[in-house]
Design a protein around this motif. Structure first.
Motif, PDB file in Angstrom:
ATOM      1  N   ASN A  35      -3.448   6.415  -5.036  1.00 39.94           N
ATOM      2  CA  ASN A  35      -3.065   5.481  -3.973  1.00 39.94           C
ATOM      3  C   ASN A  35      -4.102   5.305  -2.876  1.00 39.94           C
ATOM      4  O   ASN A  35      -4.118   4.258  -2.237  1.00 39.94           O
ATOM      5  N   SER A  85       7.991   6.359  -9.694  1.00 35.66           N
ATOM      6  CA  SER A  85       6.891   6.841 -10.539  1.00 35.66           C
ATOM      7  C   SER A  85       7.421   7.753 -11.644  1.00 35.66           C
ATOM      8  O   SER A  85       8.394   8.493 -11.450  1.00 35.66           O
ATOM      9  N   ASN A 123      -0.740  11.795  -6.562  1.00 32.88           N
ATOM     10  CA  ASN A 123      -0.420  10.470  -6.025  1.00 32.88           C
ATOM     11  C   ASN A 123      -1.525   9.961  -5.103  1.00 32.88           C
ATOM     12  O   ASN A 123      -1.838   8.767  -5.090  1.00 32.88           O
ATOM     13  N   VAL A 130       7.327  11.024  -1.570  1.00 30.13           N
ATOM     14  CA  VAL A 130       6.878   9.656  -1.318  1.00 30.13           C
ATOM     15  C   VAL A 130       6.400   9.496   0.119  1.00 30.13           C
ATOM     16  O   VAL A 130       5.335   8.916   0.372  1.00 30.13           O
ATOM     17  N   SER A 164       5.595   1.857  -4.916  1.00 29.67           N
ATOM     18  CA  SER A 164       5.008   2.241  -6.196  1.00 29.67           C
ATOM     19  C   SER A 164       5.288   3.688  -6.565  1.00 29.67           C
ATOM     20  O   SER A 164       5.202   4.068  -7.737  1.00 29.67           O
ATOM     21  N   ASN A 165       5.642   4.516  -5.574  1.00 30.30           N
ATOM     22  CA  ASN A 165       5.850   5.935  -5.842  1.00 30.30           C
ATOM     23  C   ASN A 165       7.315   6.336  -5.965  1.00 30.30           C
ATOM     24  O   ASN A 165       7.612   7.405  -6.500  1.00 30.30           O
ATOM     25  N   THR A 210       3.262  10.824 -13.562  1.00 31.02           N
ATOM     26  CA  THR A 210       2.854  12.032 -12.846  1.00 31.02           C
ATOM     27  C   THR A 210       3.965  13.067 -12.753  1.00 31.02           C
ATOM     28  O   THR A 210       3.749  14.234 -13.099  1.00 31.02           O
ATOM     29  N   LEU A 244       2.204  17.027  -7.046  1.00 30.88           N
ATOM     30  CA  LEU A 244       2.541  15.613  -7.206  1.00 30.88           C
ATOM     31  C   LEU A 244       1.908  14.775  -6.101  1.00 30.88           C
ATOM     32  O   LEU A 244       1.386  13.682  -6.361  1.00 30.88           O
ATOM     33  N   THR A 260       3.154  11.252   0.668  1.00 30.96           N
ATOM     34  CA  THR A 260       2.094  10.491   0.002  1.00 30.96           C
ATOM     35  C   THR A 260       1.673   9.302   0.845  1.00 30.96           C
ATOM     36  O   THR A 260       0.481   9.033   1.013  1.00 30.96           O
TER      37      THR A 260
END
Length: 280
Positions: A159, A219, A155, A71, A215-216, A222, A151, A74
């Motif tokens: 995003n 998740s 993502n 996360v 949001s991640n 994915t 991942l 990302t």
């Protein structure tokens, strides 16, 4: 009954249906999950074991750290790329920039399942990239499937357009007169950016980062299709606890843990909005 009291009662009556819906669909499940997370699976007695399981079990510790790594990476990469893209779209007035401005939101309209499967067919070890390399006698093994890098790549596909949209809106609100005034007094491009553009757009960057973060964390699509068996993202770990192991109390505890992780980002978002006057 006075007129002001009647007006208050009418206002409360109009708000009451929405309030009840929020309480039944949001507040009650949260309170119920918190209570269940402190209950023993068999006796229903108060216990901390459901939480201790996730912070003492090595596999669960790895899941939490793995999720935070994916996360955070990302968020960092998505915000940097999105900010550069937003700067380009805001200050470059060319036909190519307009084309990019039209196309960069396209990933937001592609269903998540379709996008993930499309990415898998490209990056897996026997995918499109590997087959193109085979035509030139090169065996390209990206190793992105069932790996954190895969991942993160997926993502970013989701995003970056979302973050760029928010940041572009913030940059669009900066008047051209401010930038022109800075240049008129002798500020160069770097000085104009660091002293004017960046401070005025920083609020939108922070808000975009909080949304990408939240949001991640939970998740599912994915990591379910591209993630490995161990370690796992917390969304998959929660799915396993609830559906495979039928450990409902541990599932509730993990839900609370994920909520607390997201609450950090939510706190940053609320603080940023409360300081709106200071940002201005």
């Amino acid at each position: 009954m006075s007129k002001s009291l009647k007006q208050k009662l009418v206002a409360y009556a109009l708000v009451l249906p929405a309030f009840l819906v929020v309480m039944l669909t949001v507040a009650y499940p949260i309170i119920s999950a918190v209570i269940q997370s402190f209950q023993d699976e068999e006796t229903g007695a108060f216990t901390w074991d459901n939480y201790l399981y996730f912070f003492t079990e090595p596999a669960q510790q790895q899941n939490i750290l793995y999720t935070l790594y994916v996360v955070i990476m990302t968020v960092i990469i998505a915000i940097v790329v999105a900010y550069l893209l937003a700067l380009y779209l805001r200050f470059v007035h060319s036909g190519f920039a307009k084309s990019i401005g039209t196309l960069y939101l396209l990933p937001r309209f592609v269903p998540a399942m379709c996008a993930v499967y499309a990415m898998i067919t490209i990056i897996r070890d026997s995918g499109l990239i590997n087959r193109i390399g085979a035509l030139f006698g090169v065996d390209i093994q990206l190793g992105l499937m069932y790996h954190a890098n895969g991942l993160i790549l997926m993502n970013l596909w989701f995003n970056i357009p979302f973050a760029a949209l928010m940041i572009t809106a913030g940059l669009g609100a900066i008047p051209d007169s401010i930038i022109e005034g800075a240049r008129d007094v002798g500020a160069g491009k770097i000085k104009t950016f660091t002293s004017m553009i960046l401070p005025l757009s920083l609020k939108d960057v922070v808000i975009a980062a909080t949304f990408v973060f939240m949001s991640n964390v939970g998740s599912f699509t994915t990591p379910y299709l591209m993630g490995g068996n161990s370690p796992k993202m917390l969304g998959i770990a929660l799915f396993d606890q609830f559906n495979k192991y039928l450990a409902y109390n541990r599932s509730a505890a993990l839900s609370v843990i994920m909520f607390l992780i997201c609450s950090v980002s939510a706190g940053v978002y609320i603080y940023t909005n409360l300081k709106e006057k200071d940002w201005e």
